[in-house]
Design a protein around this motif. Structure first.
Motif, PDB file in Angstrom:
ATOM      1  N   GLY A  72       0.790  -1.224   0.000  1.00  0.00           N
ATOM      2  CA  GLY A  72       0.000   0.000   0.000  1.00  0.00           C
ATOM      3  C   GLY A  72       0.819   1.268   0.000  1.00  0.00           C
ATOM      4  N   HIS A  73       2.123   1.176  -0.203  1.00  0.00           N
ATOM      5  CA  HIS A  73       2.974   2.360  -0.289  1.00  0.00           C
ATOM      6  C   HIS A  73       4.235   1.991  -1.070  1.00  0.00           C
ATOM      7  CE1 HIS A  73       4.221   0.201   3.385  1.00  0.00           C
ATOM      8  NE2 HIS A  73       5.444   0.505   2.983  1.00  0.00           N
ATOM      9  N   ALA A  74       4.882   3.004  -1.615  1.00  0.00           N
ATOM     10  CA  ALA A  74       6.075   2.763  -2.419  1.00  0.00           C
ATOM     11  C   ALA A  74       7.229   2.307  -1.529  1.00  0.00           C
ATOM     12  CB  ALA A  74       6.471   4.027  -3.171  1.00  0.00           C
ATOM     13  N   PRO A  75       8.030   1.336  -1.985  1.00  0.00           N
ATOM     14  CA  PRO A  75       9.177   0.882  -1.196  1.00  0.00           C
ATOM     15  C   PRO A  75      10.348   1.849  -1.314  1.00  0.00           C
ATOM     16  CG  PRO A  75       9.099  -0.315  -3.260  1.00  0.00           C
ATOM     17  CD  PRO A  75       7.868   0.558  -3.236  1.00  0.00           C
ATOM     18  N   CYS A  76      11.283   1.728  -0.396  1.00  0.00           N
ATOM     19  CA  CYS A  76      12.561   2.427  -0.544  1.00  0.00           C
ATOM     20  C   CYS A  76      13.337   1.801  -1.698  1.00  0.00           C
ATOM     21  CB  CYS A  76      13.402   2.307   0.728  1.00  0.00           C
ATOM     22  SG  CYS A  76      12.629   2.941   2.219  1.00  0.00           S
TER      23      CYS A  76
END
Length: 687
Positions: A410-414
């Motif tokens: 649900g969110h962009a990874p590093c």
């Protein structure tokens, strides 16, 4: 001839058929392993060797008994020639397609691929044609089902023998010695001297390879270990490609090292329980211990790579009691474990070979599907994190993996990038569980995620790359030319079109089963070997049942075949994966082997009543080669859709049998007075 079938000579023929069939399977498996280990990138095309094998064996069976004796007299020569050429003149299959990726770090040397591929393919075909001719001449001296029975027993013997050598990590010279002994036994006194010369040369060359410093064999690779310039460091090459480096802990943990990014970017994570998939020689395990891990589960598919790390890694990570080693497939471990981890790391898991010679699936393909990433997330503790890194070669591959992580978490990874297109992706369970210097942003359109049904992460689009199409077209052309040049009459094959179609369907069905078991139980060599053994046992069971029946109802068998195919099509893969181990095993066996059993009851009945069983068997083998070509359709459709192709091929075979009359061959034999094969084919033969 009748005495040969029923008397003492028949016993000798049966055992020689078993030996020749065992030699055929053993040499085929050895060539797939050995050629892929020594021809850079051929390990990505191991079914290329398999297709050459089917072509050669099919031609060997189609050559009439009175012709082609010369190929038997010179049988070992093409095998020795292939071994000498490959080792004396290193070759490489060069691959520069932007449609599909091949992991490598080697310079382009050796012959160009337009020389390499045809030479290897033709030599493999000639080698297997010689062994196929030897086998076929014994095959036609027995009643059809009796011959088929011993052919299958030989195939089982060859498969089990090679699996045992893989388990023992036996070097190539052992394979060569066993093949040489089998050839000399089959050649007899008349060919002893003629066979001895090339076989001695072959074994000598393989002995030189085996004695080369640093060379060893695992069940997957030819491994070469060489000391590096730095103290305590070693380089590990697999199948001729640089694969891993053993490095001191001070190098692994220095600032900006890829190995430490998963820890640097999850500072609030306690990192108490760590899972490393692709543990290899132990670099990532050593880094996990250095960051305070209290338990590290180290999963590595290749026992030899782990053994090298245990012996030579300067940090001795595998000696630490906090480390628990699992020689297993990473995806299978994720599906089976009940543990929860603070950190899961996919550590450089790129293999350099396919699961088997019968598919386009690589060892690590099921680690990079959407379902695999979801399985990893489900095994994370609250506030845990997932990390993966590699030299990805191209931005679209990073985008594919990062896009999958974005969807799942649900969110962009590093994302941290390094030289040579290396990248580290780190995704926390929530955005607050990761601390990024840089967040992933797509470099262009994000490719669709790989899935368990379409497990091809290194393929950009659902298409068959032009490189493959060119090679497959060349194989078809060579096949047609080879059949004509060897004097095989096309009509000998055409009149067994139904058996040809059954061969193509069976090859696709076998491939689908290999893929299914790889997903359910792992892509390990042992699972792969057990599947092939299971397939042969299912076929042998069908033959034994047919031998004990006076007649069979083809319509009933056909209905059972299509019903079993329908069930295999309708049962979702995830339903089987969700079952406990024993339930999953029972379901996998039923779904995989029921269609094979019914299909081979139909085939056994057809073979028993064929006017020329050996030619029918040869047509069936050529059909298997075409089935191997059709397997590339999975690159477009996915593997589940192959069951529809299988059903269509079997439907075509059944229609031909029904309207062309498969029993007409038996009737024609009876009219000629050659009653032995037809009569024995309709009731249980003795012995």
């Amino acid at each position: 001839m009748e005495q040969t079938r029923t008397g003492h000579g028949g016993t000798s023929v049966r055992w020689r058929l078993l030996l020749s069939s065992a030699t055929m399977l053993f040499v085929e498996l050895a060539l797939i392993r050995w050629a892929g280990a020594n021809v850079v990138h051929l390990s990505y095309f191991s079914n290329f060797v398999l297709l050459g094998s089917f072509l050669g064996i099919g031609i060997g069976f189609l050559i009439p008994a009175a012709r082609g004796q010369w190929i038997k007299r010179w049988a070992p020569f093409p095998l020795a020639l292939l071994i000498v050429l490959v080792l004396a003149f290193p070759v490489q299959v060069r691959q520069s397609s932007t449609q599909v990726l091949y992991f490598t770090a080697v310079k382009a040397t050796g012959f160009p691929q337009w020389v390499t591929l045809p030479v290897i393919f033709l030599l493999v075909a000639v080698i297997m044609a010689a062994i196929g001719k030897i086998t076929a001449d014994y095959f036609r001296r027995l009643p059809p089902l009796d011959a088929y029975r011993y052919d299958l027993l030989g195939s089982l013997t060859g498969t089990v023998s090679f699996a045992l050598l893989s388990w023992l990590h036996a070097p190539s010279v052992v394979w060569g010695v066993l093949a040489a002994v089998a050839f000399l036994t089959l050649g007899g006194r008349r060919n002893a001297l003629r066979y001895a010369v090339p076989l001695t040369a072959m074994v000598a060359v393989l002995l030189v390879e085996t004695m080369t410093t640093g060379i060893s064999w695992s069940p997957y690779y030819k491994i070469q270990l060489t000391p590096s310039d730095s103290a305590g460091s070693y380089r590990i090459s697999a199948n001729g490609v640089p694969h891993q480096t053993i490095a001191p802990l001070s190098v692994l943990t220095r600032e900006n090292s890829p190995y430490r990014q998963a820890y640097d970017q999850t500072p609030a994570n306690p990192h108490r329980r760590v899972l490393v998939i692709g543990a290899g020689n132990g670099n990532d395990v050593a880094v996990a211990l250095a960051h305070g891990a209290q338990r590290v589960d180290a999963v590595e598919i290749d026992p030899r790579l782990q053994q090298i790390g245990a012996q030579l890694h300067p940090a001795k990570p595998y000696d630490d009691p906090r480390v628990h080693v699992h020689i297993d497939d990473g995806r299978a471990f994720l599906e089976r474990t009940k543990n929860r981890y603070d950190l899961i790391v996919l550590a450089l898991p790129d293999s350099l070979t396919l699961v088997s010679g019968a598919s386009n699936l690589r060892l690590e393909s099921y680690l990079f599907t959407q379902e695999a990433f979801e399985a990893a997330r489900d095994n994370l503790a609250p506030h845990g994190a997932f990390a993966m890194y590699n030299y990805y070669r191209t931005p679209w591959l990073v985008d594919r993996f990062a896009g999958s992580l974005d969807d799942i978490y649900g969110h962009a990874p590093c994302m941290t990038t390094f030289a040579k297109n290396a990248a580290v992706l780190v995704a926390g369970m929530t955005a607050s569980d990761q601390s990024c210097k840089q967040v992933w942003q797509p470099s262009g359109p994000v490719p669709a995620a790989a899935t368990d049904d379409h497990p091809f992460p290194y393929l950009l689009h659902r298409t068959i790359p032009g490189f493959y199409l060119g090679v497959l077209g060349g194989i078809l052309l060579v096949t047609l030319v080879s059949v004509r040049l060897t004097g095989v009459r096309i009509r000998r094959v055409v009149r067994y079109t139904d058996m040809f179609l059954m061969g193509a369907a069976f090859m696709l069905l076998e491939t689908k089963n290999v893929i299914g078991f790889a997903l359910y139980f792992g892509t390990t060599w042992l699972v792969n070997a057990l599947v092939f053994i299971g397939v042969l046992l299912a076929v042998l069971g069908a033959v034994e049942v047919r031998r004990r029946l006076r007649r069979v109802n083809q319509l009933v068998l056909q209905l059972l075949l299509f019903a079993s195919l329908a069930v295999a099509w309708l049962v979702p893969v995830q339903t089987v994966l969700s079952l406990p181990f024993l339930g999953r095993l029972a379901a996998a066996i039923a779904l995989a082997f029921a269609p094979i059993f019914f299909a081979n009851l139909i085939f056994s009945d057809r073979l028993a009543l064929a006017a020329d069983p050996t030619s029918g068997f040869g047509a069936n083998l050529l059909g298997s080669m075409v089935g191997g070509l059709l397997e590339y359709l999975a690159l477009v459709t996915g593997y589940q859709a192959l069951l529809l192709v299988v059903a269509l091929l079997y439907l075509g075979a059944c229609v031909i049998m029904r309207f062309a009359g498969p029993r007409s061959g038996a009737r024609s034999m009876l009219k000629r007075g050659d009653t032995a094969d037809a009569a024995v084919g309709s009731r249980s033969p003795a012995g």
